[in-house]
Design a protein around this motif. Structure first.
Motif, short mmCIF file in Angstrom:
data_model
loop_
_atom_site.label_atom_id
_atom_site.label_comp_id
_atom_site.label_asym_id
_atom_site.label_seq_id
_atom_site.Cartn_x
_atom_site.Cartn_y
_atom_site.Cartn_z
N MET A 1 3.40 22.87 110.07
CA MET A 1 3.94 21.81 110.93
C MET A 1 2.88 20.76 111.24
O MET A 1 3.14 19.56 111.16
N LEU A 2 1.69 21.21 111.59
CA LEU A 2 0.61 20.27 111.88
C LEU A 2 0.23 19.46 110.64
O LEU A 2 0.02 18.25 110.72
N GLY A 3 0.13 20.13 109.51
CA GLY A 3 -0.21 19.44 108.27
C GLY A 3 0.83 18.41 107.88
O GLY A 3 0.49 17.29 107.49
N ALA A 4 2.10 18.76 108.00
CA ALA A 4 3.17 17.83 107.66
C ALA A 4 3.15 16.61 108.58
O ALA A 4 3.30 15.48 108.13
N ASP A 5 2.97 16.85 109.87
CA ASP A 5 2.91 15.73 110.81
C ASP A 5 1.69 14.85 110.56
O ASP A 5 1.76 13.63 110.68
N LEU A 6 0.57 15.45 110.20
CA LEU A 6 -0.63 14.67 109.90
C LEU A 6 -0.43 13.81 108.65
O LEU A 6 -0.80 12.63 108.64
N VAL A 7 0.19 14.37 107.63
CA VAL A 7 0.46 13.59 106.41
C VAL A 7 1.40 12.44 106.73
O VAL A 7 1.19 11.30 106.28
N ARG A 8 2.43 12.69 107.53
CA ARG A 8 3.36 11.62 107.90
C ARG A 8 2.65 10.54 108.71
O ARG A 8 2.93 9.35 108.55
N LEU A 9 1.73 10.94 109.59
CA LEU A 9 0.95 9.97 110.36
C LEU A 9 0.12 9.09 109.44
O LEU A 9 0.08 7.86 109.59
N LEU A 10 -0.53 9.71 108.47
CA LEU A 10 -1.36 8.95 107.53
C LEU A 10 -0.51 7.99 106.69
O LEU A 10 -0.92 6.85 106.44
N LEU A 11 0.66 8.43 106.27
CA LEU A 11 1.54 7.55 105.50
C LEU A 11 2.02 6.38 106.35
O LEU A 11 2.07 5.24 105.87
N ALA A 12 2.37 6.63 107.60
CA ALA A 12 2.81 5.55 108.48
C ALA A 12 1.67 4.57 108.75
O ALA A 12 1.87 3.35 108.77
N ALA A 13 0.46 5.08 108.94
CA ALA A 13 -0.69 4.21 109.17
C ALA A 13 -0.99 3.38 107.92
O ALA A 13 -1.34 2.20 108.03
N THR A 14 -0.84 3.99 106.76
CA THR A 14 -1.05 3.25 105.51
C THR A 14 -0.04 2.12 105.39
O THR A 14 -0.40 1.00 105.00
N LEU A 15 1.20 2.40 105.73
CA LEU A 15 2.23 1.35 105.69
C LEU A 15 1.88 0.22 106.65
O LEU A 15 2.01 -0.95 106.31
#
Length: 108
Positions: free
Chosen positions: A84-98
């Protein structure tokens, strides 16, 4: 044998571990909704096209439909909290990249 009483909301929320999980999931879900809405509005503002917004919806749904049957059994073997933490971290990084990739995100 006396009937077993079903646990109510109060007894479930009385467990600190569940309260933390519920709070974290609620915040995560609110972030998901905000991100999806923002991207859809941005696409509509930039293109003026409902088809573009449909593309955003498809881009959100397609990976889940295609990858869930494969990822589900694999993820079930891993520690849930770390997944769960890893998935949320990846989503955070993708949103920040966008956000960094497209400067008009702040305009929405």
């Amino acid at each position: 044998m006396p009937p077993v009483a079903e646990p109510g909301l109060r007894s479930v929320l009385g467990k600190p571990g569940y309260r933390r999980l519920w709070a974290a999931r609620t915040v995560s879900q609110a972030g998901d909704i905000a991100q999806f809405t923002t991207v859809a509005l941005l696409v509509f503002e930039l293109t003026g096209s409902g088809v573009g917004v449909s593309g955003v919806v498809l881009a959100e749904i397609a990976p889940v439909l295609l990858l869930a049957p494969l990822a589900g059994p694999l993820v079930d073997r891993l520690p849930r909290v770390q997944v769960m933490l890893g998935a949320d971290l990846v989503r955070l990084l993708l949103a920040a990249t966008l956000a960094m990739w497209h400067t008009d995100v702040a305009a929405v």
